[in-house]
Motif scaffolding. Structure first.
Motif, PDB file in Angstrom:
ATOM      1  N   GLN A  37       0.464  33.559  -7.349  1.00 46.99           N
ATOM      2  CA  GLN A  37       1.136  33.270  -8.612  1.00 46.99           C
ATOM      3  C   GLN A  37       1.574  34.558  -9.271  1.00 46.99           C
ATOM      4  OE1 GLN A  37      -1.665  31.170 -11.048  1.00 46.99           O
ATOM      5  NE2 GLN A  37      -1.613  29.330  -9.795  1.00 46.99           N
ATOM      6  N   GLY A  39       3.262  35.571 -13.255  1.00 50.70           N
ATOM      7  CA  GLY A  39       3.632  34.953 -14.518  1.00 50.70           C
ATOM      8  C   GLY A  39       3.579  35.908 -15.683  1.00 50.70           C
ATOM      9  N   TYR A  48       3.897  30.552 -15.336  1.00 52.45           N
ATOM     10  CA  TYR A  48       3.851  31.184 -14.014  1.00 52.45           C
ATOM     11  C   TYR A  48       4.705  30.436 -12.989  1.00 52.45           C
ATOM     12  CZ  TYR A  48       0.374  27.539 -13.095  1.00 52.45           C
ATOM     13  OH  TYR A  48      -0.270  26.341 -12.955  1.00 52.45           O
ATOM     14  N   LYS A  50       4.799  30.014  -8.580  1.00 49.55           N
ATOM     15  CA  LYS A  50       3.872  30.141  -7.462  1.00 49.55           C
ATOM     16  C   LYS A  50       4.573  29.799  -6.155  1.00 49.55           C
ATOM     17  CE  LYS A  50       0.822  26.704  -7.144  1.00 49.55           C
ATOM     18  NZ  LYS A  50      -0.255  25.787  -7.510  1.00 49.55           N
TER      19      LYS A  50
END
Length: 149
Positions: A37, A39, A48, A50
């Motif tokens: 992830q 963010g 975020y 991913k």
């Protein structure tokens, strides 16, 4: 980095083009996501994106008119790429709520359907991408312990 495993009960169906009145059904019993992830956090909110790998446990069935099982692929575990986005809100020490969208790229693949009598029928292509929205309640274990006097 994050790994999550989930039991599921995802079902979908469509008309069977080979047998008028019949149905083709898919069912996913479990899936796992292994992602990285990235963010941006401000105060107690995290936004975020991913990406990574997904594993699914899926079964496809042909149902005869009236709903009787005509044939099944059995369960098949498949690995696929996945991407997603999420928003998480920390509301207490160690606790957060989140909402997340994930797309699993499950291309079509060859499948052999087996009748209840054990006869296999090959040459079919099944599969398709999966989109899902998850609500999450998270608890973070560990972290620094700060003694106050």
């Amino acid at each position: 980095l994050e790994a999550q495993g989930n039991w599921a009960d995802f079902k979908g169906s469509t008309g069977n083009l080979l047998v008028p009145g019949g149905t083709v059904r898919s069912k996913t019993d479990a899936f796992g996501l292994f992602t990285g992830q990235i963010g941006y956090a401000w105060n107690n909110v995290l936004l975020y994106a991913k990406g990574g790998a997904a594993v699914t446990d899926r079964n496809y069935q042909f149902l005869a008119p009236g709903g009787a099982l005509a044939s099944s692929t059995g369960y098949d575990t498949r690995w696929s790429p996945t991407v997603g986005v999420g928003l998480e809100f920390a509301f207490s020490q160690g606790w957060s709520l989140g909402v997340e969208y994930n797309h699993i790229f499950e291309d079509t693949h060859g499948a052999t359907f087996v009748t209840p009598a054990g006869v296999g029928v090959a040459g079919f292509h099944t599969g398709g991408d999966t989109d899902m929205v998850l609500g999450r309640l998270n608890y973070k274990f560990g972290g620094p312990i700060i003694a106050k006097y």
